[in-house]
Design an enzyme around this catalytic site. Structure first.
Site, PDB file in Angstrom:
ATOM      1  N   ASP A 131      -3.405  55.505 -11.018  1.00 30.91           N
ATOM      2  CA  ASP A 131      -4.547  56.145 -10.373  1.00 30.91           C
ATOM      3  C   ASP A 131      -4.217  56.354  -8.895  1.00 30.91           C
ATOM      4  O   ASP A 131      -4.738  55.688  -8.019  1.00 30.91           O
ATOM      5  CB  ASP A 131      -5.770  55.242 -10.544  1.00 30.91           C
ATOM      6  CG  ASP A 131      -7.071  55.943 -10.195  1.00 30.91           C
ATOM      7  OD1 ASP A 131      -7.040  56.828  -9.330  1.00 30.91           O
ATOM      8  OD2 ASP A 131      -8.102  55.589 -10.779  1.00 30.91           O
ATOM      9  N   GLU A 160      -4.818  58.522  -6.081  1.00 31.00           N
ATOM     10  CA  GLU A 160      -5.878  59.500  -5.860  1.00 31.00           C
ATOM     11  C   GLU A 160      -5.595  60.503  -4.746  1.00 31.00           C
ATOM     12  O   GLU A 160      -6.271  61.512  -4.649  1.00 31.00           O
ATOM     13  CB  GLU A 160      -7.200  58.770  -5.609  1.00 31.00           C
ATOM     14  CG  GLU A 160      -7.565  57.863  -6.764  1.00 31.00           C
ATOM     15  CD  GLU A 160      -9.042  57.603  -6.893  1.00 31.00           C
ATOM     16  OE1 GLU A 160      -9.826  58.209  -6.144  1.00 31.00           O
ATOM     17  OE2 GLU A 160      -9.417  56.792  -7.763  1.00 31.00           O
ATOM     18  N   TYR A 216     -16.135  64.237 -10.614  1.00 26.99           N
ATOM     19  CA  TYR A 216     -17.381  63.643 -10.143  1.00 26.99           C
ATOM     20  C   TYR A 216     -17.186  63.269  -8.685  1.00 26.99           C
ATOM     21  O   TYR A 216     -16.081  63.384  -8.140  1.00 26.99           O
ATOM     22  CB  TYR A 216     -17.799  62.431 -10.982  1.00 26.99           C
ATOM     23  CG  TYR A 216     -16.663  61.520 -11.420  1.00 26.99           C
ATOM     24  CD1 TYR A 216     -15.980  60.729 -10.498  1.00 26.99           C
ATOM     25  CD2 TYR A 216     -16.263  61.448 -12.747  1.00 26.99           C
ATOM     26  CE1 TYR A 216     -14.953  59.895 -10.882  1.00 26.99           C
ATOM     27  CE2 TYR A 216     -15.231  60.619 -13.146  1.00 26.99           C
ATOM     28  CZ  TYR A 216     -14.575  59.844 -12.210  1.00 26.99           C
ATOM     29  OH  TYR A 216     -13.545  59.018 -12.592  1.00 26.99           O
ATOM     30  N   ASP A 247      -1.645  53.453 -16.884  1.00 25.81           N
ATOM     31  CA  ASP A 247      -2.265  54.576 -16.179  1.00 25.81           C
ATOM     32  C   ASP A 247      -2.053  54.344 -14.688  1.00 25.81           C
ATOM     33  O   ASP A 247      -2.230  53.222 -14.199  1.00 25.81           O
ATOM     34  CB  ASP A 247      -3.768  54.639 -16.491  1.00 25.81           C
ATOM     35  CG  ASP A 247      -4.479  55.685 -15.643  1.00 25.81           C
ATOM     36  OD1 ASP A 247      -4.411  56.872 -16.008  1.00 25.81           O
ATOM     37  OD2 ASP A 247      -5.102  55.311 -14.631  1.00 25.81           O
TER      38      ASP A 247
END
Length: 619
Positions: free
Chosen positions: A391, A393, A461, A389
């Site tokens: 990440d 951002e 979130y 994965d």
């Protein structure tokens, strides 16, 4: 962003503002004498010591072993004496033992071989003020004397498996070599020794049907020295039917496990088992690996592969031993997968703090993908991981730093990763949920990148929090917009809608859930939209607290936009509860999403009530 994704201080480091690295003068170093003349066929090796940090109540020491000769060294063993009152309290990159004040450090399975001109270091934390004396390296002087010629054996060939049944498998391998002869071989199943044999084959019995196992082999010579571990072979026994799994109807229920959680939080892979969560999730994302110099690198090698687990903290209930080839969280995840054969584990790289490294990776996607593949598929732990994965951002946008890699940079990376990892591995990505006008979603070709991915973890979130110290108070994870929301486009529904509009299939989108709350203090208004004076107090960080704490410390007394909130005293918090998670899972199914994911396991209760809510809601 993922909250608290900055790794906490490791056990072997002290990080205080006043801490200074001490550079010792030459007289304080062990082993700096001119190497003695060695015979042509001998190998000259030195060991030097330096105290690299000192914080008063303790210190950090470092040994460096260097091969200055012309032939390789296949193992090393450093011995020294400390004065009474000085001792090693923890170590990394070597196995350190002692008998009273005499200390011995032995190489691990992966760092024993030193080619001519190569060097390796290991370190430790200690207490006391003494310096080492009487140093010996492989039984000879540490200042470069001739090292005795009894080398450790080579690695055997990678085993092959045959004759696999419900309960047994036959393993065969090519022989190791040794200058004085190989005595026998240790056979390791899932990192633990199951047999010692004199030949080059072994049939392992008493296995469970329909279960995955990983085997390696290690040779011993006539002096009982062990050589490096072979490559691993995966074995899946026949029979056993199909593990029904968590029963989420094909939906993904994925949770993050953080490597730094094993320190201050003392949250171990075993907690996933005792809470019942391991049986209710489909996937685990292990966070985080780093991205440095355009390559995938280890995030915390000690926590990942070397930390010794006690029997009480181990998934299997057995303590780690000093000579096993793999320890740390990786070995514990291996044990967890043995109990749950359908559970998949993905190694996640990046995160908010380390996303800045992807810009360099985007300059050469093929080289980046190759480095990631070599690390994830390293034979020592290839059986632990089922994919990767990334990440990243803030691609082509600003976060902790600003990136200008271009709108197609993420697509280039995902394409390269899929090409390297192939169809048999999972390739996923965690991405922004900023659906505001001109926001981060608009700055990238997420539809193009999705073509190479199994799914996106959409981080729905952390939309609002006490980084806006004076408020207004707002739920950090609103499902939908609501009257008075501080920023349009900062909610889950808008993020999912914008990604769908770009062309990302709904089945490749996972809804994100936070297992924590965000809060302010100095608040007088119960409803959202109140003013504040700053972040509320939290256990590990201001403005954030685990759900397991908030459910009793500040119980929910209202909901807004599908998320709970609570006003207690002068504090105001927002967080998800089992009830709001149930509603969000119903919404995710109505949207045709691929499932849900959450950050992160340790915020849940000891009986995993939030994991249970996601599992139940996805059925």
């Amino acid at each position: 962003m993922h909250p608290t994704d900055v790794p906490r201080p490791r056990l072997r480091h002290r990080t205080t503002a006043a801490l200074a690295t001490l550079v010792l003068p030459a007289a304080a170093l062990v082993g700096l004498a001119t190497p003695s003349h060695a015979a042509a066929e001998a190998t000259t090796v030195t060991a030097t010591y330096a105290k690299t940090q000192d914080w008063g109540s303790g210190f950090e020491g470092k040994w460096t072993i260097k091969n200055s000769g012309t032939t390789s060294v296949s193992s090393w063993n450093v011995e020294w004496d400390f004065p009474s009152g000085t001792k090693v309290t923890s170590a990394w990159d070597a196995t350190v033992t002692n008998s009273a004040d005499h200390w011995t450090a032995k190489n691990l399975s992966w760092n024993g071989t030193l080619a001519p001109g190569a060097s390796v270091s290991f370190g430790f934390n200690g207490t006391g003020s003494g310096a080492p004396t009487g140093c010996k390296l492989n039984g000879a002087s540490c200042d470069g004397g001739d090292v005795p010629g009894d080398a450790a054996p080579s690695a055997p060939g990678t085993p092959t498996a045959s004759g696999i049944t419900d309960t047994s498998a036959k393993l065969s391998w090519s022989a190791a070599t040794d200058d004085k002869g190989v005595k026998n071989y240790d056979v390791l199943r899932d990192g633990a020794k199951v047999a010692t044999v004199t030949g080059t084959s072994y049939t392992d019995t008493g296995l469970s049907a329909g279960t995955d196992y990983s085997y390696t082999v290690q040779a011993r010579d006539t002096a009982d020295q062990t050589g490096p571990v072979s490559g691993s072979v995966k074995v899946h026994t026949t029979g056993g039917g199909t593990d029904p799994g968590p029963g989420t109807g094909g939906k993904v229920n994925m949770g993050y496990f953080t490597d730094w959680g094993v320190y201050g939080r003392q949250y171990y892979p075993k907690n996933l088992e005792t809470s019942g969560s391991a049986a209710k999730v489909t996937h685990i994302n292990y966070a985080f690996g780093n991205v440095q110099g355009g390559k995938c690198t280890m995030g915390d090698a000690y926590a990942d592969t070397d930390m010794a687990y006690t029997a009480a903290n181990s998934v299997s209930g057995q303590a780690d031993t000093w000579d096993q080839p793999l320890r740390g969280a990786f070995n514990q995840l291996r044990q967890l997968k043995a109990k749950h054969p359908n559970l998949k584990v993905i190694w996640s790289f990046g995160g908010w703090t380390w996303s800045g490294g992807f810009g360099e990776a985007a300059k050469n996607p093929a080289a980046f993908a190759d480095s990631c593949y070599k690390l994830v598929e390293d034979p020592r732990w290839a059986d632990v991981f089922d994919g990767i994965d990334i990440d990243w951002e803030y691609p082509n946008a600003c976060g902790l730093s600003c990136d200008t890699s271009g709108q197609d940079a993420l697509k280039k990376l995902t394409t390269a990763l899929r090409s390297k990892f192939g169809s048999q591995n999972l390739v996923t990505a965690a991405i922004t949920a900023d659906a505001s006008s001109g926001g981060k979603i608009e700055k990238n070709d997420y539809a193009g990148a999705a073509q190479s991915l199994d799914w996106y973890n959409v981080m729905t979130y952390d939309f609002f929090g006490a980084w806006d110290a004076k408020g207004p108070t707002a739920p950090h994870s609103p499902l939908t917009s609501y009257s008075g929301i501080p920023q349009q486009g900062f909610n889950s529904a808008d993020a999912i809608a914008k990604l769908k509009a770009q062309g990302v299939p709904a089945s490749k989108l996972l809804l994100g859930i936070g297992f924590y709350g965000r809060g302010w203090t100095g608040v007088t208004q119960k409803e959202p939209g109140g003013t504040a004076t700053g972040p509320a107090a939290g256990t590990y960080e201001q403005g954030i607290e685990d759900y397991k704490v908030l459910k009793t410390k500040c119980p929910s007394n209202g909901t807004v936009a599908g998320t709970a909130y609570a006003h207690c005293g002068s504090d105001w918090w927002s967080y998800d509860t089992p009830a709001t998670i149930g509603s969000k899972m119903s919404w995710a199914k109505s949207q045709g999403l691929g499932g849900a994911f959450f950050w992160e396991f340790s915020g849940d209760t000891s009986n995993g009530e939030l994991v249970t809510a996601i599992n139940s809601g996805l059925k």
